[in-house]
Design a protein around this motif. Structure first.
Motif, PDB file in Angstrom:
ATOM      1  N   VAL A 120     -18.136 -63.198  14.233  1.00 22.66           N
ATOM      2  CA  VAL A 120     -19.429 -62.603  14.574  1.00 22.66           C
ATOM      3  C   VAL A 120     -20.128 -62.169  13.291  1.00 22.66           C
ATOM      4  CG1 VAL A 120     -20.642 -60.807  15.873  1.00 22.66           C
ATOM      5  CG2 VAL A 120     -18.524 -61.810  16.790  1.00 22.66           C
ATOM      6  N   HIS A 121     -21.312 -62.708  13.072  1.00 18.11           N
ATOM      7  CA  HIS A 121     -22.118 -62.363  11.903  1.00 18.11           C
ATOM      8  C   HIS A 121     -22.932 -61.113  12.227  1.00 18.11           C
ATOM      9  CE1 HIS A 121     -25.359 -63.853   8.814  1.00 18.11           C
ATOM     10  NE2 HIS A 121     -24.815 -62.712   8.459  1.00 18.11           N
ATOM     11  N   VAL A 122     -22.759 -60.074  11.432  1.00 15.38           N
ATOM     12  CA  VAL A 122     -23.517 -58.836  11.605  1.00 15.38           C
ATOM     13  C   VAL A 122     -24.338 -58.613  10.350  1.00 15.38           C
ATOM     14  CG1 VAL A 122     -23.413 -56.348  12.018  1.00 15.38           C
ATOM     15  CG2 VAL A 122     -21.706 -57.858  13.077  1.00 15.38           C
ATOM     16  N   ALA A 123     -25.635 -58.399  10.532  1.00 11.63           N
ATOM     17  CA  ALA A 123     -26.524 -58.187   9.389  1.00 11.63           C
ATOM     18  C   ALA A 123     -27.461 -57.017   9.665  1.00 11.63           C
ATOM     19  CB  ALA A 123     -27.333 -59.452   9.106  1.00 11.63           C
ATOM     20  N   HIS A 124     -27.822 -56.342   8.601  1.00 12.74           N
ATOM     21  CA  HIS A 124     -28.794 -55.249   8.640  1.00 12.74           C
ATOM     22  C   HIS A 124     -30.006 -55.715   7.849  1.00 12.74           C
ATOM     23  CE1 HIS A 124     -30.478 -51.329   7.185  1.00 12.74           C
ATOM     24  NE2 HIS A 124     -30.285 -51.043   8.460  1.00 12.74           N
ATOM     25  N   VAL A 125     -31.194 -55.602   8.453  1.00  9.48           N
ATOM     26  CA  VAL A 125     -32.420 -56.072   7.806  1.00  9.48           C
ATOM     27  C   VAL A 125     -33.341 -54.881   7.588  1.00  9.48           C
ATOM     28  CG1 VAL A 125     -34.428 -57.587   7.977  1.00  9.48           C
ATOM     29  CG2 VAL A 125     -32.220 -58.334   8.898  1.00  9.48           C
ATOM     30  N   ILE A 126     -33.654 -54.623   6.323  1.00  4.87           N
ATOM     31  CA  ILE A 126     -34.577 -53.547   5.991  1.00  4.87           C
ATOM     32  C   ILE A 126     -35.988 -54.114   6.007  1.00  4.87           C
ATOM     33  CG2 ILE A 126     -35.329 -51.973   4.165  1.00  4.87           C
ATOM     34  CD1 ILE A 126     -32.332 -51.943   3.267  1.00  4.87           C
ATOM     35  N   ILE A 127     -36.805 -53.559   6.863  1.00  2.98           N
ATOM     36  CA  ILE A 127     -38.228 -53.919   6.898  1.00  2.98           C
ATOM     37  C   ILE A 127     -38.968 -52.855   6.104  1.00  2.98           C
ATOM     38  CG2 ILE A 127     -40.257 -54.269   8.363  1.00  2.98           C
ATOM     39  CD1 ILE A 127     -38.186 -56.427   8.821  1.00  2.98           C
ATOM     40  N   ASP A 128     -39.527 -53.243   4.967  1.00  2.00           N
ATOM     41  CA  ASP A 128     -40.200 -52.294   4.084  1.00  2.00           C
ATOM     42  C   ASP A 128     -41.674 -52.655   3.994  1.00  2.00           C
ATOM     43  OD1 ASP A 128     -40.724 -50.272   2.318  1.00  2.00           O
ATOM     44  OD2 ASP A 128     -39.786 -51.238   0.597  1.00  2.00           O
ATOM     45  N   GLY A 129     -42.435 -52.078   4.888  1.00  2.00           N
ATOM     46  CA  GLY A 129     -43.876 -52.307   4.870  1.00  2.00           C
ATOM     47  C   GLY A 129     -44.407 -52.444   6.281  1.00  2.00           C
ATOM     48  N   PRO A 130     -45.719 -52.332   6.412  1.00  2.00           N
ATOM     49  CA  PRO A 130     -46.337 -52.464   7.734  1.00  2.00           C
ATOM     50  C   PRO A 130     -46.345 -53.918   8.203  1.00  2.00           C
ATOM     51  CG  PRO A 130     -48.019 -52.135   6.054  1.00  2.00           C
ATOM     52  CD  PRO A 130     -46.696 -52.011   5.367  1.00  2.00           C
ATOM     53  N   ILE A 131     -46.227 -54.087   9.506  1.00  2.00           N
ATOM     54  CA  ILE A 131     -46.186 -55.423  10.108  1.00  2.00           C
ATOM     55  C   ILE A 131     -47.533 -55.721  10.750  1.00  2.00           C
ATOM     56  CG2 ILE A 131     -44.996 -56.891  11.792  1.00  2.00           C
ATOM     57  CD1 ILE A 131     -42.553 -55.028  11.400  1.00  2.00           C
ATOM     58  N   ASP A 132     -47.980 -56.946  10.647  1.00  2.00           N
ATOM     59  CA  ASP A 132     -49.271 -57.383  11.179  1.00  2.00           C
ATOM     60  C   ASP A 132     -49.203 -57.447  12.707  1.00  2.00           C
ATOM     61  OD1 ASP A 132     -51.709 -58.549  11.752  1.00  2.00           O
ATOM     62  OD2 ASP A 132     -51.527 -60.133  10.251  1.00  2.00           O
ATOM     63  N   THR A 133     -49.347 -56.275  13.330  1.00  2.00           N
ATOM     64  CA  THR A 133     -49.304 -56.160  14.788  1.00  2.00           C
ATOM     65  C   THR A 133     -50.419 -55.241  15.281  1.00  2.00           C
ATOM     66  OG1 THR A 133     -47.846 -54.228  14.760  1.00  2.00           O
ATOM     67  CG2 THR A 133     -46.781 -56.410  14.811  1.00  2.00           C
ATOM     68  N   PRO A 134     -50.797 -55.363  16.540  1.00  2.00           N
ATOM     69  CA  PRO A 134     -51.786 -54.437  17.108  1.00  2.00           C
ATOM     70  C   PRO A 134     -51.335 -52.978  17.013  1.00  2.00           C
ATOM     71  CG  PRO A 134     -51.528 -56.336  18.530  1.00  2.00           C
ATOM     72  CD  PRO A 134     -50.461 -56.438  17.477  1.00  2.00           C
ATOM     73  N   PHE A 135     -50.038 -52.721  17.140  1.00  2.00           N
ATOM     74  CA  PHE A 135     -49.518 -51.363  17.050  1.00  2.00           C
ATOM     75  C   PHE A 135     -49.829 -50.751  15.684  1.00  2.00           C
ATOM     76  CE2 PHE A 135     -45.903 -48.526  15.967  1.00  2.00           C
ATOM     77  CZ  PHE A 135     -46.128 -47.529  16.910  1.00  2.00           C
ATOM     78  N   VAL A 136     -49.575 -51.509  14.611  1.00  2.00           N
ATOM     79  CA  VAL A 136     -49.858 -51.001  13.262  1.00  2.00           C
ATOM     80  C   VAL A 136     -51.361 -50.833  13.077  1.00  2.00           C
ATOM     81  CG1 VAL A 136     -49.724 -51.535  10.789  1.00  2.00           C
ATOM     82  CG2 VAL A 136     -47.720 -51.871  12.262  1.00  2.00           C
ATOM     83  N   ARG A 137     -52.150 -51.765  13.586  1.00  2.00           N
ATOM     84  CA  ARG A 137     -53.614 -51.627  13.509  1.00  2.00           C
ATOM     85  C   ARG A 137     -54.052 -50.318  14.160  1.00  2.00           C
ATOM     86  NH1 ARG A 137     -58.420 -54.672  13.035  1.00  2.00           N
ATOM     87  NH2 ARG A 137     -57.325 -56.639  12.776  1.00  2.00           N
ATOM     88  N   GLN A 138     -53.476 -50.007  15.302  1.00  2.00           N
ATOM     89  CA  GLN A 138     -53.823 -48.784  16.023  1.00  2.00           C
ATOM     90  C   GLN A 138     -53.451 -47.543  15.211  1.00  2.00           C
ATOM     91  OE1 GLN A 138     -51.831 -48.486  19.789  1.00  2.00           O
ATOM     92  NE2 GLN A 138     -52.734 -46.500  20.277  1.00  2.00           N
ATOM     93  N   ILE A 139     -52.307 -47.584  14.561  1.00  2.00           N
ATOM     94  CA  ILE A 139     -51.839 -46.425  13.786  1.00  2.00           C
ATOM     95  C   ILE A 139     -52.706 -46.181  12.553  1.00  2.00           C
ATOM     96  CG2 ILE A 139     -49.955 -45.566  12.333  1.00  2.00           C
ATOM     97  CD1 ILE A 139     -48.027 -46.871  14.298  1.00  2.00           C
ATOM     98  N   VAL A 140     -52.994 -47.248  11.799  1.00  2.00           N
ATOM     99  CA  VAL A 140     -53.702 -47.068  10.523  1.00  2.00           C
ATOM    100  C   VAL A 140     -55.215 -47.167  10.663  1.00  2.00           C
ATOM    101  CG1 VAL A 140     -51.713 -47.870   9.210  1.00  2.00           C
ATOM    102  CG2 VAL A 140     -53.543 -49.479   9.750  1.00  2.00           C
ATOM    103  N   GLY A 141     -55.712 -47.737  11.758  1.00  2.00           N
ATOM    104  CA  GLY A 141     -57.149 -47.914  11.937  1.00  2.00           C
ATOM    105  C   GLY A 141     -57.604 -49.270  11.443  1.00  2.00           C
ATOM    106  N   ASP A 142     -58.711 -49.728  11.986  1.00  2.00           N
ATOM    107  CA  ASP A 142     -59.214 -51.070  11.685  1.00  2.00           C
ATOM    108  C   ASP A 142     -59.504 -51.290  10.205  1.00  2.00           C
ATOM    109  OD1 ASP A 142     -59.024 -51.850  14.329  1.00  2.00           O
ATOM    110  OD2 ASP A 142     -61.121 -51.382  14.769  1.00  2.00           O
ATOM    111  N   THR A 143     -60.171 -50.334   9.561  1.00  2.00           N
ATOM    112  CA  THR A 143     -60.572 -50.505   8.163  1.00  2.00           C
ATOM    113  C   THR A 143     -59.354 -50.625   7.251  1.00  2.00           C
ATOM    114  OG1 THR A 143     -62.599 -49.269   8.586  1.00  2.00           O
ATOM    115  CG2 THR A 143     -61.942 -49.525   6.281  1.00  2.00           C
ATOM    116  N   ALA A 144     -58.411 -49.700   7.396  1.00  2.00           N
ATOM    117  CA  ALA A 144     -57.209 -49.740   6.557  1.00  2.00           C
ATOM    118  C   ALA A 144     -56.378 -50.981   6.850  1.00  2.00           C
ATOM    119  CB  ALA A 144     -56.381 -48.476   6.777  1.00  2.00           C
TER     120      ALA A 144
END
Length: 188
Positions: A120-144
């Motif tokens: 069984v392959h087990v991996a941990h993936v660090i996501i460092d930065g905002p993701i291009d999703t509607p959720f992130v758009r909502q959090i930071v606002g359209d302009t940002a």
């Protein structure tokens, strides 16, 4: 779509059993539950700390317990745990989040050593930065959001999925246990 509370072991076990009964053995599973909260330690209640830990760490344990032994019995499978920068270092006002994400990372490291010899392959993936999703758009606002997009500061969800799939397809002779994914403009 069935709602499942991954903080509850019985619900997770029933969910995994139903998925496998309908679709066959799970070969790749991604734990992508987090609870990014930002409070000073003085403003972090025990309830917030506990819920943050339950969402990020306890749910990861239930995920692993329901899937890991099944995969080990079959001698194959991939478990991926999505983390964050908080998985490797704490920051001011992130004590609850960093504690929970550190726990998730430690779980993934332990599982890699425990389940790896069973195939069984087990991996941990660090996501460092905002993701291009509607959720992130909502959090930071359209302009940002548009400014981030214009300067290449958003992670592409399709590229993240491609990286996860590449982990799953790695030969057993060369497994990655941890990677960092970030947009090329991210300062780290």
């Amino acid at each position: 779509m069935t709602a499942v509370d991954f903080r509850e072991a019985d619900e997770v076990e029933k969910f995994v059993a139903s998925v496998e009964a309908r679709s066959g053995p799970v070969k790749l599973a991604v734990h992508n539950i987090g609870a990014n909260v930002r409070f000073s330690v003085a403003d972090t209640s025990e309830r917030v700390y506990r819920k943050t830990w339950e969402l990020a760490a306890l749910s990861a344990f239930h995920f692993a317990k329901a899937l890991g032994p099944r995969m080990a019995t079959r001698g194959e499978g991939t478990l991926i745990f999505t983390g964050a920068t908080a998985s490797t270092r704490g920051a001011a006002n992130f004590s609850a989040f960093a504690g929970a994400m550190h726990a998730k990372r430690a779980l993934a490291q332990s599982l890699a050593r425990e389940l790896g010899p069973s195939g069984v392959h087990v991996a941990h993936v660090i996501i460092d930065g905002p993701i291009d999703t509607p959720f992130v758009r909502q959090i930071v606002g359209d302009t940002a959001f548009e400014a981030l997009r214009a300067k290449g500061g958003l992670l592409d969800p399709a590229a993240i999925a491609q990286a996860y799939w590449a982990l799953h397809e790695q030969p057993k002779t060369c497994w990655t246990q941890e990677i960092d994914l970030r947009p090329w403009t991210e300062k780290f």
